[in-house]
Design a protein around this motif. Sequence first.
Motif, mmCIF file in Angstrom:
data_model
loop_
_atom_site.group_PDB
_atom_site.id
_atom_site.type_symbol
_atom_site.label_atom_id
_atom_site.label_comp_id
_atom_site.label_asym_id
_atom_site.label_seq_id
_atom_site.Cartn_x
_atom_site.Cartn_y
_atom_site.Cartn_z
ATOM 1 N N MET A 213 -65.366 51.151 38.981
ATOM 2 C CA MET A 213 -65.577 49.539 39.695
ATOM 3 C C MET A 213 -64.823 48.594 39.094
ATOM 4 O O MET A 213 -64.345 47.720 39.852
ATOM 5 N N HIS A 214 -64.159 49.140 37.723
ATOM 6 C CA HIS A 214 -63.211 47.909 37.721
ATOM 7 C C HIS A 214 -61.857 48.174 38.371
ATOM 8 O O HIS A 214 -61.456 47.052 38.925
ATOM 9 N N ASP A 215 -61.506 49.406 38.721
ATOM 10 C CA ASP A 215 -60.300 49.624 39.581
ATOM 11 C C ASP A 215 -60.442 49.203 40.911
ATOM 12 O O ASP A 215 -59.567 48.528 41.492
ATOM 13 N N VAL A 216 -61.740 49.298 41.512
ATOM 14 C CA VAL A 216 -62.085 48.971 42.851
ATOM 15 C C VAL A 216 -62.156 47.405 43.066
ATOM 16 O O VAL A 216 -61.484 46.973 43.994
ATOM 17 N N LEU A 217 -62.897 46.739 42.117
ATOM 18 C CA LEU A 217 -63.268 45.431 42.417
ATOM 19 C C LEU A 217 -62.282 44.307 41.733
ATOM 20 O O LEU A 217 -62.250 43.300 42.280
ATOM 21 N N ALA A 218 -61.697 44.995 40.616
ATOM 22 C CA ALA A 218 -60.531 43.898 40.203
ATOM 23 C C ALA A 218 -59.548 43.562 41.183
ATOM 24 O O ALA A 218 -59.160 42.323 41.279
ATOM 25 N N HIS A 219 -59.017 44.562 41.966
ATOM 26 C CA HIS A 219 -57.974 43.993 43.048
ATOM 27 C C HIS A 219 -58.545 43.255 44.069
ATOM 28 O O HIS A 219 -57.924 42.123 44.368
ATOM 29 N N ARG A 220 -59.720 43.536 44.552
ATOM 30 C CA ARG A 220 -60.204 42.561 45.588
ATOM 31 C C ARG A 220 -60.740 41.211 44.978
ATOM 32 O O ARG A 220 -60.372 40.050 45.813
ATOM 33 N N ILE A 221 -61.224 41.129 43.735
ATOM 34 C CA ILE A 221 -61.662 39.980 43.201
ATOM 35 C C ILE A 221 -60.451 38.914 42.945
ATOM 36 O O ILE A 221 -60.389 37.785 42.885
ATOM 37 N N SER A 222 -59.264 39.633 42.507
ATOM 38 C CA SER A 222 -58.099 38.978 42.162
ATOM 39 C C SER A 222 -57.570 38.264 43.455
ATOM 40 O O SER A 222 -56.999 37.158 43.563
ATOM 41 N N LEU A 223 -57.732 38.936 44.555
ATOM 42 C CA LEU A 223 -57.319 38.567 45.938
ATOM 43 C C LEU A 223 -58.143 37.174 46.188
ATOM 44 O O LEU A 223 -57.543 36.126 46.799
ATOM 45 N N LEU A 224 -59.455 37.426 45.933
ATOM 46 C CA LEU A 224 -60.279 36.105 46.275
ATOM 47 C C LEU A 224 -59.950 35.002 45.393
ATOM 48 O O LEU A 224 -60.029 33.830 46.009
ATOM 49 N N SER A 225 -59.815 35.204 44.097
ATOM 50 C CA SER A 225 -59.372 34.080 43.112
ATOM 51 C C SER A 225 -57.980 33.632 43.578
ATOM 52 O O SER A 225 -57.887 32.166 43.509
ATOM 53 N N LEU A 226 -57.115 34.179 43.907
ATOM 54 C CA LEU A 226 -55.873 33.648 44.516
ATOM 55 C C LEU A 226 -55.930 32.848 45.612
ATOM 56 O O LEU A 226 -55.450 31.656 45.815
ATOM 57 N N HIS A 227 -56.601 33.291 46.719
ATOM 58 C CA HIS A 227 -56.936 32.375 47.909
ATOM 59 C C HIS A 227 -57.652 31.083 47.632
ATOM 60 O O HIS A 227 -57.569 30.136 48.052
ATOM 61 N N ALA A 228 -58.617 31.272 46.725
ATOM 62 C CA ALA A 228 -59.612 30.162 46.466
ATOM 63 C C ALA A 228 -58.616 29.051 45.723
ATOM 64 O O ALA A 228 -59.034 28.032 46.030
ATOM 65 N N GLY A 229 -58.051 29.634 44.870
ATOM 66 C CA GLY A 229 -57.160 28.689 44.159
ATOM 67 C C GLY A 229 -55.938 27.889 45.016
ATOM 68 O O GLY A 229 -56.027 26.637 44.807
ATOM 69 N N ALA A 230 -55.603 28.394 46.058
ATOM 70 C CA ALA A 230 -54.833 27.893 47.228
ATOM 71 C C ALA A 230 -55.457 26.986 47.897
ATOM 72 O O ALA A 230 -54.722 25.870 48.033
ATOM 73 N N ALA A 322 -52.897 58.421 41.043
ATOM 74 C CA ALA A 322 -51.637 57.651 41.132
ATOM 75 C C ALA A 322 -52.149 56.288 41.839
ATOM 76 O O ALA A 322 -51.575 55.029 41.742
ATOM 77 N N TYR A 323 -53.103 56.596 42.806
ATOM 78 C CA TYR A 323 -53.584 55.175 43.676
ATOM 79 C C TYR A 323 -54.242 54.123 42.841
ATOM 80 O O TYR A 323 -53.549 52.923 42.863
ATOM 81 N N ARG A 324 -54.819 54.537 41.844
ATOM 82 C CA ARG A 324 -55.553 53.771 40.964
ATOM 83 C C ARG A 324 -54.570 53.043 40.149
ATOM 84 O O ARG A 324 -54.622 51.741 39.737
ATOM 85 N N ILE A 325 -53.318 53.836 39.658
ATOM 86 C CA ILE A 325 -52.351 53.173 38.659
ATOM 87 C C ILE A 325 -51.808 52.122 39.340
ATOM 88 O O ILE A 325 -51.758 51.153 38.842
ATOM 89 N N VAL A 326 -51.373 52.358 40.580
ATOM 90 C CA VAL A 326 -50.654 51.434 41.569
ATOM 91 C C VAL A 326 -51.740 50.139 41.727
ATOM 92 O O VAL A 326 -51.202 49.089 41.689
ATOM 93 N N GLN A 327 -52.611 50.523 42.143
ATOM 94 C CA GLN A 327 -53.684 49.149 42.148
ATOM 95 C C GLN A 327 -53.835 48.460 41.091
ATOM 96 O O GLN A 327 -53.802 47.092 41.228
ATOM 97 N N GLU A 328 -54.265 48.961 40.079
ATOM 98 C CA GLU A 328 -54.285 48.359 38.803
ATOM 99 C C GLU A 328 -52.858 47.311 38.322
ATOM 100 O O GLU A 328 -52.813 46.435 37.770
ATOM 101 N N GLY A 329 -51.653 48.149 38.560
ATOM 102 C CA GLY A 329 -50.574 47.402 38.286
ATOM 103 C C GLY A 329 -50.349 46.346 39.095
ATOM 104 O O GLY A 329 -49.920 44.997 38.628
ATOM 105 N N LEU A 330 -50.810 46.240 40.483
ATOM 106 C CA LEU A 330 -50.488 45.106 41.189
ATOM 107 C C LEU A 330 -51.519 44.025 40.921
ATOM 108 O O LEU A 330 -51.059 42.804 40.834
ATOM 109 N N THR A 331 -52.657 44.485 40.571
ATOM 110 C CA THR A 331 -53.584 43.502 39.781
ATOM 111 C C THR A 331 -53.292 42.716 38.600
ATOM 112 O O THR A 331 -53.332 41.661 38.680
#
Length: 414
Positions: A213-230, A322-331
């Motif tokens: 859940m952390h790996d999947v949702l952290a990426h999406r929610i960080s994007l939401l926070s970024l756009h909402a902040g803009a 590997a996918y989860r590692i890249v996803q968390e790194g981008l987050t």
Amino acid sequence: MGTVEMSWLLPAALSAEPDAPPRRSTRDWVIDTVCFVLGFGFTVLATADLLGWHTGVVREWHPTDSWMIWLDGVLSGIAGIGLWWRRRFLWPLATLALVLSAFSVAGAFTLLILMLTVAVHCPFRVLAGYAAAAAATNLIFAAARPDSAGSYWETVWWGVMIVVIISLWGMVVRARRELVASWRDRAARAEAEQQLRVEQARTLERTRIAREMHDVLAHRISLLSLHAGALEFRPDAPPAEIAGAASVVRATAHQALQDLREVIGVLRAGQVDDAEPAPERPQPTLSALPALVDEARLAGDRVALDIRVDLGEVPAGTGRTAYRIVQEGLTNARKHAPSAVVRVTVGGACGAGLHIEIVNPLPVGVPGGPPIPGTGVGLIGLAERASLAGGHLTHGSDGATFRLTADLPWPVSR
């Protein structure tokens, strides 16, 4: 010995627990009644028969003076009444029975009940001593109460045989109870161990799901926070930009809900209705990496992706990790170094392993907006995930850049 249970008279005694409950159960009352009827009842009938109350003639078997018959009847009657409290006063009653066995005829059944009780509930060394003493009293009994139908040694022989038979019977019952108790103890331990294994499996599964859940949702929610902040800091932006950002927020929120549904589906795996198809497990492989990077770029991230391996050849298990590692790194880069260029490099070969490197410059100055909240355990979870996959993960900064590297096994397929 105060809580022993006189349950040997019923067949169910072979599977009963050795220790009686503090309060008498219905079964205990039935057994106590049977013991009292056999012990005290036989004493009354035998005394009356020896005194000749039924026929008016004193019986000639075991010819004895009337005072001894009365003494035998009174003491045997006391012992028979005492059978009601044999659980609490076993050894006083057993001692009285041992004394009575030297001359008593009327207390025969009471003596047998108490001897069998000792055989069932006492260790072998105690039983051996008690049985030896009971056998020795037969020498006195044969002289004090001679049998008109048999010789002295014949009376002694039969007395010893009865003692041996009762002792062996009690030992069999005791051994049977101990065996049943051992089986029950083993079954209880096996059940407890099974429950422990189930609880451990549940804990591991919950931990895995929490990490997922952390790996999947952290990426999406960080994007939401970024756009909402803009949107918050650019209220005067052109309507087209606001509409575009709102569209990205809506699409990202929808995708986050979809990911959440898929993750929750893991919890419901094996419990869904047959008519409802089971949700797919949210475990993308490394082949989905370009789509992940495109999604990050669409949200405004600056990502440079360098792929030096055929993503389709990477094993599924290694690819998911590997996918989860890249996803968390981008987050993490989005949280701690917004607007920085993130360089993602994926390389390796079959047999040599898969190498992943994510590099971004450290932020300079104070960020322009509020920081994106996080749990602070994402990299710890990634290190554990990499370790479970058979690889290792390192991360740290050199003062100017932050670098995350992971090496995962890529075994040769057979």
